[in-house]
Design a protein around this motif. Structure first.
Motif, PDB file in Angstrom:
ATOM      1  N   GLN A 185      29.814  26.169  73.863  1.00 32.47           N
ATOM      2  CA  GLN A 185      28.876  25.528  72.940  1.00 32.47           C
ATOM      3  C   GLN A 185      27.829  26.534  72.505  1.00 32.47           C
ATOM      4  OE1 GLN A 185      26.228  22.384  74.239  1.00 32.47           O
ATOM      5  NE2 GLN A 185      26.337  21.423  72.222  1.00 32.47           N
ATOM      6  N   THR A 186      27.751  26.770  71.206  1.00 27.43           N
ATOM      7  CA  THR A 186      26.727  27.649  70.650  1.00 27.43           C
ATOM      8  C   THR A 186      25.697  26.790  69.923  1.00 27.43           C
ATOM      9  OG1 THR A 186      28.193  27.975  68.757  1.00 27.43           O
ATOM     10  CG2 THR A 186      28.182  29.686  70.437  1.00 27.43           C
ATOM     11  N   PRO A 187      24.485  27.315  69.721  1.00 30.96           N
ATOM     12  CA  PRO A 187      23.409  26.523  69.102  1.00 30.96           C
ATOM     13  C   PRO A 187      23.857  25.884  67.786  1.00 30.96           C
ATOM     14  CG  PRO A 187      22.526  28.564  69.935  1.00 30.96           C
ATOM     15  CD  PRO A 187      24.014  28.652  70.107  1.00 30.96           C
ATOM     16  N   GLY A 188      23.659  24.582  67.679  1.00 30.91           N
ATOM     17  CA  GLY A 188      24.000  23.880  66.448  1.00 30.91           C
ATOM     18  C   GLY A 188      25.468  23.546  66.317  1.00 30.91           C
ATOM     19  N   GLN A 189      26.266  23.942  67.283  1.00 23.00           N
ATOM     20  CA  GLN A 189      27.703  23.685  67.227  1.00 23.00           C
ATOM     21  C   GLN A 189      28.105  22.617  68.227  1.00 23.00           C
ATOM     22  OE1 GLN A 189      29.895  25.269  65.035  1.00 23.00           O
ATOM     23  NE2 GLN A 189      27.975  26.008  64.165  1.00 23.00           N
ATOM     24  N   GLY A 190      29.200  21.999  67.951  1.00 23.58           N
ATOM     25  CA  GLY A 190      29.759  21.057  68.906  1.00 23.58           C
ATOM     26  C   GLY A 190      30.454  21.801  70.020  1.00 23.58           C
ATOM     27  N   LEU A 191      31.291  21.073  70.716  1.00 20.13           N
ATOM     28  CA  LEU A 191      32.032  21.670  71.821  1.00 20.13           C
ATOM     29  C   LEU A 191      33.308  22.312  71.288  1.00 20.13           C
ATOM     30  CD1 LEU A 191      31.671  18.744  74.370  1.00 20.13           C
ATOM     31  CD2 LEU A 191      30.395  20.877  74.327  1.00 20.13           C
ATOM     32  N   SER A 223      27.574  34.932  73.214  1.00 17.82           N
ATOM     33  CA  SER A 223      26.409  34.277  73.842  1.00 17.82           C
ATOM     34  C   SER A 223      26.501  32.780  73.579  1.00 17.82           C
ATOM     35  CB  SER A 223      25.108  34.827  73.255  1.00 17.82           C
ATOM     36  OG  SER A 223      24.937  36.180  73.576  1.00 17.82           O
ATOM     37  N   ALA A 224      26.509  32.001  74.641  1.00 15.20           N
ATOM     38  CA  ALA A 224      26.723  30.553  74.494  1.00 15.20           C
ATOM     39  C   ALA A 224      26.549  29.877  75.845  1.00 15.20           C
ATOM     40  CB  ALA A 224      28.130  30.267  73.967  1.00 15.20           C
ATOM     41  N   LEU A 225      26.597  28.558  75.779  1.00 14.77           N
ATOM     42  CA  LEU A 225      26.681  27.749  77.013  1.00 14.77           C
ATOM     43  C   LEU A 225      28.156  27.468  77.254  1.00 14.77           C
ATOM     44  CD1 LEU A 225      25.118  26.085  79.204  1.00 14.77           C
ATOM     45  CD2 LEU A 225      25.282  24.131  77.639  1.00 14.77           C
ATOM     46  N   TYR A 226      28.665  27.865  78.405  1.00 12.25           N
ATOM     47  CA  TYR A 226      30.064  27.632  78.742  1.00 12.25           C
ATOM     48  C   TYR A 226      30.140  26.463  79.716  1.00 12.25           C
ATOM     49  CZ  TYR A 226      31.189  31.812  76.214  1.00 12.25           C
ATOM     50  OH  TYR A 226      31.338  32.730  75.196  1.00 12.25           O
ATOM     51  N   LEU A 227      30.876  25.458  79.291  1.00 11.63           N
ATOM     52  CA  LEU A 227      30.958  24.226  80.064  1.00 11.63           C
ATOM     53  C   LEU A 227      32.346  24.048  80.648  1.00 11.63           C
ATOM     54  CD1 LEU A 227      29.101  22.049  77.450  1.00 11.63           C
ATOM     55  CD2 LEU A 227      28.296  22.417  79.781  1.00 11.63           C
ATOM     56  N   VAL A 236      38.396  14.761  64.184  1.00 14.18           N
ATOM     57  CA  VAL A 236      37.363  13.803  64.586  1.00 14.18           C
ATOM     58  C   VAL A 236      36.061  14.219  63.899  1.00 14.18           C
ATOM     59  CG1 VAL A 236      36.064  12.844  66.520  1.00 14.18           C
ATOM     60  CG2 VAL A 236      38.487  13.384  66.805  1.00 14.18           C
ATOM     61  N   LYS A 237      35.493  13.314  63.141  1.00 14.54           N
ATOM     62  CA  LYS A 237      34.320  13.653  62.334  1.00 14.54           C
ATOM     63  C   LYS A 237      33.144  12.741  62.643  1.00 14.54           C
ATOM     64  CE  LYS A 237      37.231  15.112  58.462  1.00 14.54           C
ATOM     65  NZ  LYS A 237      37.575  14.912  57.041  1.00 14.54           N
ATOM     66  N   GLN A 238      32.007  13.366  62.844  1.00 15.93           N
ATOM     67  CA  GLN A 238      30.756  12.627  62.931  1.00 15.93           C
ATOM     68  C   GLN A 238      29.918  13.126  61.756  1.00 15.93           C
ATOM     69  OE1 GLN A 238      30.608  13.526  67.478  1.00 15.93           O
ATOM     70  NE2 GLN A 238      29.110  11.894  67.099  1.00 15.93           N
ATOM     71  N   ASN A 239      29.856  12.340  60.716  1.00 19.30           N
ATOM     72  CA  ASN A 239      29.296  12.807  59.452  1.00 19.30           C
ATOM     73  C   ASN A 239      27.777  12.855  59.408  1.00 19.30           C
ATOM     74  OD1 ASN A 239      31.780  13.295  58.125  1.00 19.30           O
ATOM     75  ND2 ASN A 239      32.050  11.086  57.886  1.00 19.30           N
ATOM     76  N   SER A 240      27.125  12.224  60.377  1.00 21.65           N
ATOM     77  CA  SER A 240      25.656  12.265  60.391  1.00 21.65           C
ATOM     78  C   SER A 240      25.203  13.256  61.449  1.00 21.65           C
ATOM     79  CB  SER A 240      25.088  10.884  60.707  1.00 21.65           C
ATOM     80  OG  SER A 240      25.467   9.952  59.746  1.00 21.65           O
ATOM     81  N   PRO A 241      24.626  14.396  61.054  1.00 26.30           N
ATOM     82  CA  PRO A 241      24.151  15.362  62.051  1.00 26.30           C
ATOM     83  C   PRO A 241      22.989  14.812  62.873  1.00 26.30           C
ATOM     84  CG  PRO A 241      24.308  16.365  59.879  1.00 26.30           C
ATOM     85  CD  PRO A 241      24.487  14.896  59.688  1.00 26.30           C
ATOM     86  N   SER A 242      22.196  13.917  62.257  1.00 23.29           N
ATOM     87  CA  SER A 242      21.069  13.364  63.001  1.00 23.29           C
ATOM     88  C   SER A 242      20.771  11.942  62.540  1.00 23.29           C
ATOM     89  CB  SER A 242      19.825  14.250  62.843  1.00 23.29           C
ATOM     90  OG  SER A 242      19.387  14.233  61.508  1.00 23.29           O
ATOM     91  N   LEU A 243      20.078  11.212  63.410  1.00 21.50           N
ATOM     92  CA  LEU A 243      19.742   9.811  63.143  1.00 21.50           C
ATOM     93  C   LEU A 243      18.421   9.520  63.841  1.00 21.50           C
ATOM     94  CD1 LEU A 243      20.678   6.952  62.161  1.00 21.50           C
ATOM     95  CD2 LEU A 243      21.711   6.671  64.418  1.00 21.50           C
ATOM     96  N   LEU A 283      41.147  16.373  74.793  1.00 27.90           N
ATOM     97  CA  LEU A 283      40.103  15.666  74.053  1.00 27.90           C
ATOM     98  C   LEU A 283      39.754  16.460  72.803  1.00 27.90           C
ATOM     99  CD1 LEU A 283      37.640  14.314  76.782  1.00 27.90           C
ATOM    100  CD2 LEU A 283      39.571  13.185  75.679  1.00 27.90           C
ATOM    101  N   ILE A 284      39.778  15.777  71.672  1.00 24.44           N
ATOM    102  CA  ILE A 284      39.382  16.359  70.390  1.00 24.44           C
ATOM    103  C   ILE A 284      37.985  15.837  70.091  1.00 24.44           C
ATOM    104  CG2 ILE A 284      40.034  16.713  67.994  1.00 24.44           C
ATOM    105  CD1 ILE A 284      42.153  17.618  70.051  1.00 24.44           C
ATOM    106  N   TRP A 285      37.027  16.756  69.893  1.00 23.81           N
ATOM    107  CA  TRP A 285      35.619  16.387  69.831  1.00 23.81           C
ATOM    108  C   TRP A 285      35.077  16.398  68.410  1.00 23.81           C
ATOM    109  CZ3 TRP A 285      32.799  15.301  74.341  1.00 23.81           C
ATOM    110  CH2 TRP A 285      33.490  15.539  75.533  1.00 23.81           C
ATOM    111  N   GLY A 286      34.160  15.464  68.146  1.00 23.15           N
ATOM    112  CA  GLY A 286      33.363  15.526  66.938  1.00 23.15           C
ATOM    113  C   GLY A 286      32.244  16.542  67.112  1.00 23.15           C
ATOM    114  N   ALA A 287      31.519  16.812  66.032  1.00 20.07           N
ATOM    115  CA  ALA A 287      30.470  17.828  66.041  1.00 20.07           C
ATOM    116  C   ALA A 287      29.169  17.325  66.645  1.00 20.07           C
ATOM    117  CB  ALA A 287      30.222  18.340  64.623  1.00 20.07           C
TER     118      ALA A 287
END
Lengths: 111, 111
Positions: A37-43, A86-90, B4-11, B99-103
């Motif tokens: 996981q990098t800043p602003g990115q998903g997994l 550089s990232a968080l490795y989970l 897999v899409k999560q279209n809202s970055p924030s709420l 597992l396929i992850w959304g953002a």
């Protein structure tokens, strides 16, 4: 049951070096997955091991490798480190399917 | 392509109100879906899941709804609390148990 543990928690390395991260799954869990996981990115999925065999693999270069031991503990290795690593490795463990249980992660900084 | 899409970055939601987080998927073969919550610098924590044979699953303040025809799932949090502020990920399990992850969607609960 104890949770998923990852060591080390924090690591600073220099470009070109290599690094090994360790993950101990929940007792009885046979599947271990690794994510970046990098800043602003998903997994971003790296790979998954089940009973010492790589069952799934993500789209990362060959510099990223892993293995799983007979006690289900897993290691991830990154060779020839780049700044972008550089990232968080989970690490996450699972009995076989469905829910994955995550460790706290290893924060890797490459300078 | 993002399966897999999560279209809202924030709420942003007022404390005490309902939070609704949405997730869309493209692969009709997915048959198990999960929601995770993540605080900064920690691993994701499993929240709730749903099998494709159901259209609703409830656990306390959290309810997940699945609409298979629309390939859409949602997570409802009622009432929203300050501690719910976090990034929420939805994930779908494929036939290889990967597992396929959304953002992710960053949920902010306002006092």
């Amino acid at each position: 049951k104890a949770g998923v543990t990852q060591t080390p928690r924090y690591l600073i390395k220099t470009r070109g070096q290599q690094v090994t991260l360790s993950c101990s799954p929940i007792s009885g869990h046979r599947s271990v997955s690794w994510y970046q996981q990098t800043p602003g990115q998903g997994l971003q999925f790296l790979f998954e091991y089940f009973s010492e065999t790589q069952r799934n693999k993500g789209n990362f270069p060959g510099r990223f490798s892993g293995r799983q031991f007979s006690n289900s503990r897993s290691e991830m290795n990154v060779s020839t480190l780049e700044l972008g690593d550089s990232a968080l490795y989970l690490c996450a463990s699972s009995p076989q399917q469905h829910e994955q249980y995550f460790g706290p992660g290893t924060r890797l900084t490459v300078t | 392509d993002q399966q897999v899409k999560q279209n809202s970055p924030s709420l942003s939601v007022q404390e005490g109100r309902i939070s609704i987080l949405n997730c869309d998927y493209t692969n009709s073969m997915f048959d198990y879906f999960l929601w995770y919550k993540k605080y900064p610098a920690e691993g994701p924590t499993f929240l709730i899941s749903i099998s494709s044979i159901k259209d609703k699953n409830e656990d306390g303040r959290f309810t997940v709804f699945l609409n298979k025809s629309a390939k859409h799932l949602s997570l409802h949090i009622v009432p929203s609390q300050p501690g719910d502020s976090a990034v929420y990920f939805c994930a779908a399990e494929d036939s290889n148990y990967q597992l396929i992850w959304g953002a992710g969607t960053k949920l902010i609960i306002k006092p």
